[in-house]
Design an enzyme around this catalytic site. Structure first.
Site: not given
Ligand code: APR
Length: 311
Positions: A8-10, A32, A172
């Site tokens: 649930a990140g960006n 998440d 990519h």
């Molecule tokens: N299980 C579930 N969620 C997880 C886990 C896990 N084991 N590990 C990390 N996360 C969640 C984090 O808590 C966070 O909310 O993954 C989310 C990642 O979000 P961001 O750090 O905001 O990253 P974001 O910009 O969303 O990018 C996510 O997509 O485009 C690609 O390069 C980017 O690999 C990255 C992914």
């Protein structure tokens, strides 16, 4: 259809918001490890949704049982590279996350189509495919659509028409292959519209499209990635069989085997319905081969990891 988004990140949250705002499916599950973040964002989205009159529901969770019966699962979980961390360190961490996520998808949503978004994209898609044991049509990497969107934007700044189709294949990442011969503004191929210098500028802007955003935001892009995830989901749900550049497993197509890499594929209700054979010129074919070769070291790391967990 129920769609689950892991992370649930960006990117994950933006994709959820679009799914809800466009009412693309009936139910979205947002999972998440940090449930508070997922919950906070979901409440915000539901308040937006009620204002917009949208009917899609959203549930947040950290329990994989809640993804049961999902038709599509989107993986955006992962961590970005931190200071002092090598690419290999990052790869190890993200493979581990992928392992946890994919084994749970296999258990709770065994009939789903997986869309991988986490980076490094082609390597993570390969990992997801191997760990899931799903047929190759049901594991799709979303990278090429985003690179093509960036190329379309670079072209759009130099032409009058809004009818632009861009096509980027390959990894990519830095070895992506923007195809000037397969990208069009109106009816004309880009290679026939621009001089050599402008063509080179378009290619460079495409390649730098992601890094440029990181420079401004100190974090990677999310609106365009979310839009591209939705395009892929809509192609599956509506069985459009649209040609979309995606990372898919190759079995001899484009002279490559045993890798997942971006090529043009028809996407429909079964996921990847067909890989389209683009007529690449000599230079493009050479660049594509370099792109395939660039995956070698990382794939060796994944293979070693997978051998260890299978023992
Ligand atoms: N299980 C579930 N969620 C997880 C886990 C896990 N084991 N590990 C990390 N996360 C969640 C984090 O808590 C966070 O909310 O993954 C989310 C990642 O979000 P961001 O750090 O905001 O990253 P974001 O910009 O969303 O990018 C996510 O997509 O485009 C690609 O390069 C980017 O690999 C990255 C992914």
């Amino acid at each position: 259809m129920k769609i689950s988004v892991i992370g649930a990140g960006n990117v994950g949250a933006s994709a959820c918001y679009l799914l809800i705002a466009k009412e693309i499916c009936s139910e979205v599950v947002l999972l998440d490890i940090n449930r508070q973040v997922a919950q906070g964002k979901a409440i915000d989205m539901m308040q937006a949704s009620i204002t917009l009159g949208a009917k899609t529901s959203i549930k947040t969770t950290h329990d994989y049982k809640d993804i049961e019966n999902s038709g599509i699962v989107v993986i955006t979980a992962g961590i970005p590279r931190k200071e002092g961390m090598s690419r290999e360190d990052l790869l190890h961490i993200n493979i581990k996350i992928m392992e946890e996520v994919v084994l749970n998808i296999k258990k709770f949503a065994p009939n789903s189509i997986i869309i991988v978004v986490s980076n490094p994209l082609d390597i993570m898609n390969y990992t997801a495919l191997k760990l899931s044991g799903f047929s190759k049509n049901r594991v799709i990497g979303m990278g090429g659509i985003l690179d093509s969107a960036r190329m379309a934007y670079a072209i759009s700044k130099r032409v009058d028409t809004k009818e632009i189709k861009a096509c980027v294949i390959g990894t990519h990442g830095e070895y992506m292959v923007p195809l000037l011969s397969q990208s069009f503004a109106g009816n004309q191929a880009v290679k026939d519209i621009f001089d050599k210098k402008t063509c080179e500028e378009v290619i460079q802007e495409t390649k730098n499209g992601g890094a440029q955003i990181v420079k401004f935001l100190q974090t990677s892009a999310y609106y365009a990635p979310a839009a591209c995830i939705c395009i892929l989901i809509e192609a599956i749900l509506n069985d459009t069989k649209s040609p979309l550049p995606c990372s898919v497993w190759l079995d001899g197509e484009y002279n490559a085997s045993g890798v997942s890499i971006g090529v043009l594929a028809m996407v429909g209700k079964n996921g990847v319905e067909k890989i389209l054979d683009l007529p690449l010129n000599e230079e493009e074919a050479k660049r594509f081969q370099e792109s395939v070769n660039s995956l070698g070291d990382s794939l060796a790391i994944v293979d070693k990891y997978l051998r260890n967990i299978n023992h």
